[in-house]
Motif scaffolding. Structure first.
Motif, PDB file in Angstrom:
ATOM      1  N   SER A   1     -20.048 -11.985  71.260  1.00 51.43           N
ATOM      2  CA  SER A   1     -18.876 -12.840  71.337  1.00 51.43           C
ATOM      3  C   SER A   1     -19.176 -14.168  70.648  1.00 51.43           C
ATOM      4  CB  SER A   1     -18.515 -13.069  72.803  1.00 51.43           C
ATOM      5  OG  SER A   1     -17.390 -13.888  72.908  1.00 51.43           O
ATOM      6  N   TYR A   2     -18.230 -14.627  69.835  1.00 54.87           N
ATOM      7  CA  TYR A   2     -18.452 -15.823  69.026  1.00 54.87           C
ATOM      8  C   TYR A   2     -17.215 -16.723  69.074  1.00 54.87           C
ATOM      9  CZ  TYR A   2     -22.135 -12.824  67.337  1.00 54.87           C
ATOM     10  OH  TYR A   2     -23.209 -11.992  67.286  1.00 54.87           O
ATOM     11  N   SER A   3     -17.423 -18.001  68.774  1.00 54.04           N
ATOM     12  CA  SER A   3     -16.300 -18.933  68.703  1.00 54.04           C
ATOM     13  C   SER A   3     -16.566 -19.991  67.646  1.00 54.04           C
ATOM     14  CB  SER A   3     -16.038 -19.588  70.063  1.00 54.04           C
ATOM     15  OG  SER A   3     -17.151 -20.338  70.464  1.00 54.04           O
ATOM     16  N   SER A   4     -15.500 -20.645  67.233  1.00 55.00           N
ATOM     17  CA  SER A   4     -15.569 -21.688  66.227  1.00 55.00           C
ATOM     18  C   SER A   4     -14.448 -22.691  66.489  1.00 55.00           C
ATOM     19  CB  SER A   4     -15.404 -21.068  64.839  1.00 55.00           C
ATOM     20  OG  SER A   4     -15.408 -22.057  63.844  1.00 55.00           O
ATOM     21  N   PHE A   5     -14.739 -23.965  66.319  1.00 50.47           N
ATOM     22  CA  PHE A   5     -13.730 -25.020  66.457  1.00 50.47           C
ATOM     23  C   PHE A   5     -13.417 -25.541  65.064  1.00 50.47           C
ATOM     24  CE2 PHE A   5     -15.677 -24.782  70.554  1.00 50.47           C
ATOM     25  CZ  PHE A   5     -14.638 -25.010  71.433  1.00 50.47           C
ATOM     26  N   THR A   6     -12.138 -25.492  64.685  1.00 42.98           N
ATOM     27  CA  THR A   6     -11.731 -25.856  63.334  1.00 42.98           C
ATOM     28  C   THR A   6     -10.641 -26.912  63.359  1.00 42.98           C
ATOM     29  OG1 THR A   6     -12.202 -23.579  62.653  1.00 42.98           O
ATOM     30  CG2 THR A   6     -10.897 -24.904  61.147  1.00 42.98           C
ATOM     31  N   LYS A   7     -10.769 -27.917  62.494  1.00 39.95           N
ATOM     32  CA  LYS A   7      -9.743 -28.947  62.333  1.00 39.95           C
ATOM     33  C   LYS A   7      -8.636 -28.421  61.438  1.00 39.95           C
ATOM     34  CE  LYS A   7     -11.737 -32.356  64.538  1.00 39.95           C
ATOM     35  NZ  LYS A   7     -11.208 -32.862  65.771  1.00 39.95           N
ATOM     36  N   LEU A   8      -7.393 -28.680  61.820  1.00 40.55           N
ATOM     37  CA  LEU A   8      -6.243 -28.168  61.075  1.00 40.55           C
ATOM     38  C   LEU A   8      -5.675 -29.127  60.048  1.00 40.55           C
ATOM     39  CD1 LEU A   8      -4.206 -26.410  63.890  1.00 40.55           C
ATOM     40  CD2 LEU A   8      -5.618 -25.358  62.136  1.00 40.55           C
ATOM     41  N   GLY A   9      -5.879 -30.399  60.198  1.00 37.52           N
ATOM     42  CA  GLY A   9      -5.235 -31.341  59.293  1.00 37.52           C
ATOM     43  C   GLY A   9      -3.779 -31.501  59.686  1.00 37.52           C
ATOM     44  N   LYS A  10      -2.880 -31.468  58.720  1.00 38.92           N
ATOM     45  CA  LYS A  10      -1.453 -31.611  59.014  1.00 38.92           C
ATOM     46  C   LYS A  10      -0.844 -30.255  59.302  1.00 38.92           C
ATOM     47  CE  LYS A  10      -0.702 -35.784  56.345  1.00 38.92           C
ATOM     48  NZ  LYS A  10       0.119 -36.445  55.348  1.00 38.92           N
ATOM     49  N   ALA A  11      -0.741 -29.931  60.573  1.00 42.81           N
ATOM     50  CA  ALA A  11      -0.159 -28.658  60.986  1.00 42.81           C
ATOM     51  C   ALA A  11       0.858 -28.915  62.087  1.00 42.81           C
ATOM     52  CB  ALA A  11      -1.254 -27.727  61.491  1.00 42.81           C
ATOM     53  N   LYS A  12       2.001 -28.294  61.965  1.00 41.58           N
ATOM     54  CA  LYS A  12       3.061 -28.467  62.954  1.00 41.58           C
ATOM     55  C   LYS A  12       2.942 -27.416  64.040  1.00 41.58           C
ATOM     56  CE  LYS A  12       6.289 -30.323  59.574  1.00 41.58           C
ATOM     57  NZ  LYS A  12       7.566 -30.144  58.923  1.00 41.58           N
ATOM     58  N   ARG A  13       3.307 -27.782  65.266  1.00 43.00           N
ATOM     59  CA  ARG A  13       3.325 -26.818  66.369  1.00 43.00           C
ATOM     60  C   ARG A  13       4.254 -25.674  66.019  1.00 43.00           C
ATOM     61  NH1 ARG A  13       0.844 -27.643  70.943  1.00 43.00           N
ATOM     62  NH2 ARG A  13       0.164 -29.731  71.494  1.00 43.00           N
ATOM     63  N   GLY A  14       3.858 -24.483  66.403  1.00 45.31           N
ATOM     64  CA  GLY A  14       4.665 -23.299  66.124  1.00 45.31           C
ATOM     65  C   GLY A  14       4.382 -22.669  64.775  1.00 45.31           C
ATOM     66  N   SER A  15       3.538 -23.311  63.969  1.00 48.06           N
ATOM     67  CA  SER A  15       3.194 -22.759  62.660  1.00 48.06           C
ATOM     68  C   SER A  15       2.319 -21.522  62.820  1.00 48.06           C
ATOM     69  CB  SER A  15       2.436 -23.788  61.822  1.00 48.06           C
ATOM     70  OG  SER A  15       3.225 -24.922  61.596  1.00 48.06           O
ATOM     71  N   LYS A  16       2.377 -20.630  61.842  1.00 44.24           N
ATOM     72  CA  LYS A  16       1.509 -19.460  61.822  1.00 44.24           C
ATOM     73  C   LYS A  16       0.368 -19.724  60.856  1.00 44.24           C
ATOM     74  CE  LYS A  16       5.051 -16.207  63.078  1.00 44.24           C
ATOM     75  NZ  LYS A  16       5.674 -14.913  62.826  1.00 44.24           N
ATOM     76  N   PHE A  17      -0.839 -19.247  61.228  1.00 43.01           N
ATOM     77  CA  PHE A  17      -2.017 -19.488  60.413  1.00 43.01           C
ATOM     78  C   PHE A  17      -2.749 -18.189  60.124  1.00 43.01           C
ATOM     79  CE2 PHE A  17      -1.547 -23.217  63.205  1.00 43.01           C
ATOM     80  CZ  PHE A  17      -1.275 -24.167  62.244  1.00 43.01           C
ATOM     81  N   THR A  18      -3.372 -18.129  58.977  1.00 42.99           N
ATOM     82  CA  THR A  18      -4.244 -17.019  58.635  1.00 42.99           C
ATOM     83  C   THR A  18      -5.664 -17.413  59.010  1.00 42.99           C
ATOM     84  OG1 THR A  18      -2.834 -16.358  56.801  1.00 42.99           O
ATOM     85  CG2 THR A  18      -5.108 -15.571  56.758  1.00 42.99           C
ATOM     86  N   VAL A  19      -6.357 -16.532  59.727  1.00 49.08           N
ATOM     87  CA  VAL A  19      -7.740 -16.759  60.118  1.00 49.08           C
ATOM     88  C   VAL A  19      -8.618 -15.868  59.253  1.00 49.08           C
ATOM     89  CG1 VAL A  19      -9.425 -16.537  61.975  1.00 49.08           C
ATOM     90  CG2 VAL A  19      -7.099 -17.305  62.489  1.00 49.08           C
TER      91      VAL A  19
END
Length: 90
Positions: free
Chosen positions: A65-83
């Motif tokens: 099991s792994y995790s990562s914390f990533t900064k988004l910059g200018k991102a609006k709530r409800g936006s969809k992101f590609t990981v």
């Protein structure tokens, strides 16, 4: 504990994206095998979300099991992101 050279690591299930604060997300994921490591123990993988790239660390949720914390910059709530999860050597 490094993954054997030449073996392919696969995701188990889908990554989980959790918002930490207004500019940070946590990506949690599981793999079928341990991710490869450097001689000093650092995991040879990275996560990219909405243009932000960060390293991967072991997580306390299971053996692989792994995790990562990533900064988004200018991102609006409800936006969809590609990981994108990049494993060095694959």
């Amino acid at each position: 504990m490094a993954a054997d050279s030449g073996t392919t690591v696969h995701l188990k299930g889908s990554p989980v994206l959790q918002r930490v604060d207004s500019k940070t997300v946590k990506v949690k994921f599981h793999t079928d095998k341990a991710l490869p490591r450097r001689a000093d123990g650092k995991i040879l993988a990275s996560v990219k979300v909405h243009g932000g790239v960060s390293s991967v660390g072991s997580s306390g949720y299971g053996k692989n099991s792994y995790s990562s914390f990533t900064k988004l910059g200018k991102a609006k709530r409800g936006s969809k992101f590609t990981v994108v999860i990049h494993i060095d050597g694959q």
